[in-house]
Write an enzyme that holds these catalytic residues in place. Structure first.
Site, PDB file in Angstrom:
ATOM      1  N   SER A   1      -6.992   2.674   8.909  1.00 47.57           N
ATOM      2  CA  SER A   1      -5.641   3.020   8.515  1.00 47.57           C
ATOM      3  C   SER A   1      -5.414   3.083   7.004  1.00 47.57           C
ATOM      4  O   SER A   1      -4.388   3.570   6.556  1.00 47.57           O
ATOM      5  CB  SER A   1      -4.671   2.016   9.144  1.00 47.57           C
ATOM      6  OG  SER A   1      -4.883   0.724   8.614  1.00 47.57           O
ATOM      7  N   GLY A  33      -8.236  -4.511   9.957  1.00 47.60           N
ATOM      8  CA  GLY A  33      -8.083  -5.296  11.187  1.00 47.60           C
ATOM      9  C   GLY A  33      -8.969  -4.761  12.309  1.00 47.60           C
ATOM     10  O   GLY A  33      -9.239  -5.441  13.291  1.00 47.60           O
ATOM     11  N   GLY A  34      -9.393  -3.495  12.161  1.00 47.76           N
ATOM     12  CA  GLY A  34     -10.283  -2.871  13.145  1.00 47.76           C
ATOM     13  C   GLY A  34     -11.067  -1.766  12.455  1.00 47.76           C
ATOM     14  O   GLY A  34     -11.222  -0.664  12.963  1.00 47.76           O
ATOM     15  N   GLY A  35     -11.529  -2.086  11.239  1.00 47.03           N
ATOM     16  CA  GLY A  35     -12.266  -1.091  10.450  1.00 47.03           C
ATOM     17  C   GLY A  35     -11.414  -0.337   9.446  1.00 47.03           C
ATOM     18  O   GLY A  35     -11.852   0.653   8.878  1.00 47.03           O
ATOM     19  N   SER A  36     -10.184  -0.788   9.210  1.00 43.87           N
ATOM     20  CA  SER A  36      -9.235   0.011   8.420  1.00 43.87           C
ATOM     21  C   SER A  36      -9.549   0.176   6.937  1.00 43.87           C
ATOM     22  O   SER A  36      -8.937   0.995   6.261  1.00 43.87           O
ATOM     23  CB  SER A  36      -7.821  -0.547   8.570  1.00 43.87           C
ATOM     24  OG  SER A  36      -7.299  -0.163   9.812  1.00 43.87           O
ATOM     25  N   LYS A  82      -2.600  -0.049  -0.792  1.00 44.83           N
ATOM     26  CA  LYS A  82      -2.094   0.461   0.479  1.00 44.83           C
ATOM     27  C   LYS A  82      -0.624   0.075   0.634  1.00 44.83           C
ATOM     28  O   LYS A  82      -0.217  -1.024   0.247  1.00 44.83           O
ATOM     29  CB  LYS A  82      -2.928  -0.183   1.591  1.00 44.83           C
ATOM     30  CG  LYS A  82      -2.629   0.266   3.005  1.00 44.83           C
ATOM     31  CD  LYS A  82      -3.584  -0.467   3.960  1.00 44.83           C
ATOM     32  CE  LYS A  82      -3.450   0.026   5.392  1.00 44.83           C
ATOM     33  NZ  LYS A  82      -4.418  -0.631   6.289  1.00 44.83           N
TER      34      LYS A  82
END
Length: 475
Positions: A157, A178-181, A80
């Protein structure tokens, strides 16, 4: 009929059927093709033919002299764009960061090179990791396409990482979550995604957008590949303070023939959410499949999930807003509209909110400690919906749909908020042909049990559909 795995590729190279150099030439041709396709795939946003061939030639020589470095030797991987990878620009999904080529590698990039992997480039991402669609209309990125249905989003993301793996460009990619990325795009693109325990894999050399919620993890075509990558990357890094005291990463009992003795915690209210996917029979069948292998299901109640949801958002947005304060002041006009909106929203939170959220975190971690004394893992659906459609306007101005963001993160936030590891595994397809996945979470540092259950869950899916955009790197 499944996607090509890293393990298959390793065996092909070892038997001499293929060389990493031939594989690399195939990939370069595919990368060129994926840029010319209509619409362009936009999974890998920066790549360099010379770099790819250099790594491939070195690997080919190691196979010839029978001194390969690891199971990842000669295996194509991408990272990434949030990670520093020499010699690419560290843009993190923006147009304004990374103006000069990077001169030092993030720890994970360095480890992958030391394992002999071929880094094929850096992958697309939601700008600054601020969303879960992967929609990034700016000039360096454009919108990555879901290989199953190119007019649908990949999820974010770590959007390009999941698209690259699903499209066959590489069997392994590295993302951050960090929130499902990692887990959302892996679910939407029908591949395996692992979020390690907080601190398990070093995030040194990635942009520290939210230090308390982000974990690094692999996105792969198979659970076995995820286990191999995990075993290579998971260890303390002197440059990364949060993982220094971790217990040794093992893969104990991962290949046990059954799941006898394992207790699977299920909170059935998670399976009765009004959203389309959560009520699907395939999710119940997946639980029955695990039971048929000797595991027992224990009903658990996960308390205060609404509080967890709000507190997680306060933590991740406050930390991002704090870290990005200089960018917000200096580069506001160059950001995508949804990034501006999210950062503006974040500035409404107070210090009091942040402290209250962290008190909730302590409570939630205590609840989980209790729950994990009675079960080995917690099972949930992965994402409450399938990959959303891309509309014309998204291509120009981006997309901001807060209700979707909330829905997509619903089963993800507990892992980010408390730091427990989570694995998503594809288990089927919706009537529209979009992938559906299942999530397994375990106690801190117990990735081994996730991988053990994941291997069995993977066998549940009786047919694998080839994505409509698929490149076979073996031919």
């Amino acid at each position: 009929g499944g996607l090509v795995t890293g393990s298959q590729l390793f065996l092909s190279c070892r038997s001499g059927k293929l060389t990493p150099s031939q594989v690399a030439k195939n990939i370069i041709a595919m990368l060129e093709d994926s840029e010319k396709s209509t619409p362009p795939l936009r999974a890998i946003v920066q790549w360099d033919q010379e770099q790819i061939m250099l790594m491939a030639k070195a690997s080919t020589a190691r196979y010839r002299s029978k001194c390969t470095l690891s199971y990842l030797d000669g295996i194509p991987v991408c990272l990434k764009e949030e990670f520093k990878v020499v010699p690419y620009h560290h843009r993190v999904g923006t147009v304004y960061l990374g103006t000069e080529p990077e001169t030092e590698d993030a720890t994970v990039a360095k480890k992958l090179r030391e394992a002999g992997a071929i880094i094929i480039g850096v992958s697309n991402m939601h700008e600054l990791g601020t969303g879960t669609t992967g929609c990034n209309p700016n000039r360096y990125h454009k919108i990555p396409r879901n290989p199953y249905k190119p007019n649908h989003f990949t999820g974010g993301s770590s959007s390009g990482s999941a698209a690259a793996v699903a499209a066959g460009l590489c069997p392994v990619a590295i993302g951050t979550d960090g929130g499902g990325s990692v887990r959302i795009p892996a679910s939407f693109c029908g591949v395996v995604g692992l979020k390690g325990t907080f601190g398990r894999i070093s995030s040194h050399g990635s942009l520290p957008l939210s230090y308390s919620t982000v974990s690094v993890g692999p996105i792969c075509t198979s659970v076995a590949d995820a286990a191999i990558v995990y075993s290579i990357l998971a260890e303390p890094d002197p440059l990364y303070p949060y993982g220094l005291k971790q217990p040794k990463a093992t893969l104990s009992d991962m290949c046990a023939p059954d799941l006898k003795g394992l207790k699977l915690g299920v909170d059935w209210t998670f399976f009765k959410v009004p959203d389309a996917v959560c009520a699907l029979p395939v999710l119940y069948s997946a639980v029955e499949h695990l039971q048929s292998l000797g595991a027992s299901v224990v009903e658990v109640s996960l308390p205060e999930m609404e509080e967890v949801r709000v507190a997680h958002v306060i933590c991740i947005l406050s930390e991002m807003r704090d870290f990005l304060q200089p960018d917000f002041n200096k580069h506001f006009q160059e950001m995508n509209l949804d990034t501006r909106a999210n950062l503006a929203l974040a500035s409404q939170f107070t210090a009091l909110d942040y402290i209250t959220a962290n008190r909730q975190r302590t409570r939630s971690m205590r609840f989980l400690r209790e729950i994990f004394t009675t079960v080995n893992c917690i099972l949930t659906p992965a994402v409450a919906s399938t990959a959303p459609r891309i509309y014309e306007s998204d291509l120009l101005t981006g997309s901001s749909d807060l209700s979707f963001t909330v829905r997509s993160m619903r089963f993800m936030q507990l892992g980010n908020f408390t730091g427990i590891p989570g694995l998503v595994v594809p288990i089927g397809y919706s009537t529209a042909g979009l992938p559906i996945s299942f999530q397994v979470m375990a106690k801190w540092w117990d990735e081994a049990v996730l991988l053990r259950i994941g291997l069995k869950l993977e066998q549940f899916r009786y047919q694998t559909k080839k994505p409509s955009i698929y490149y076979n790197i073996l031919s």
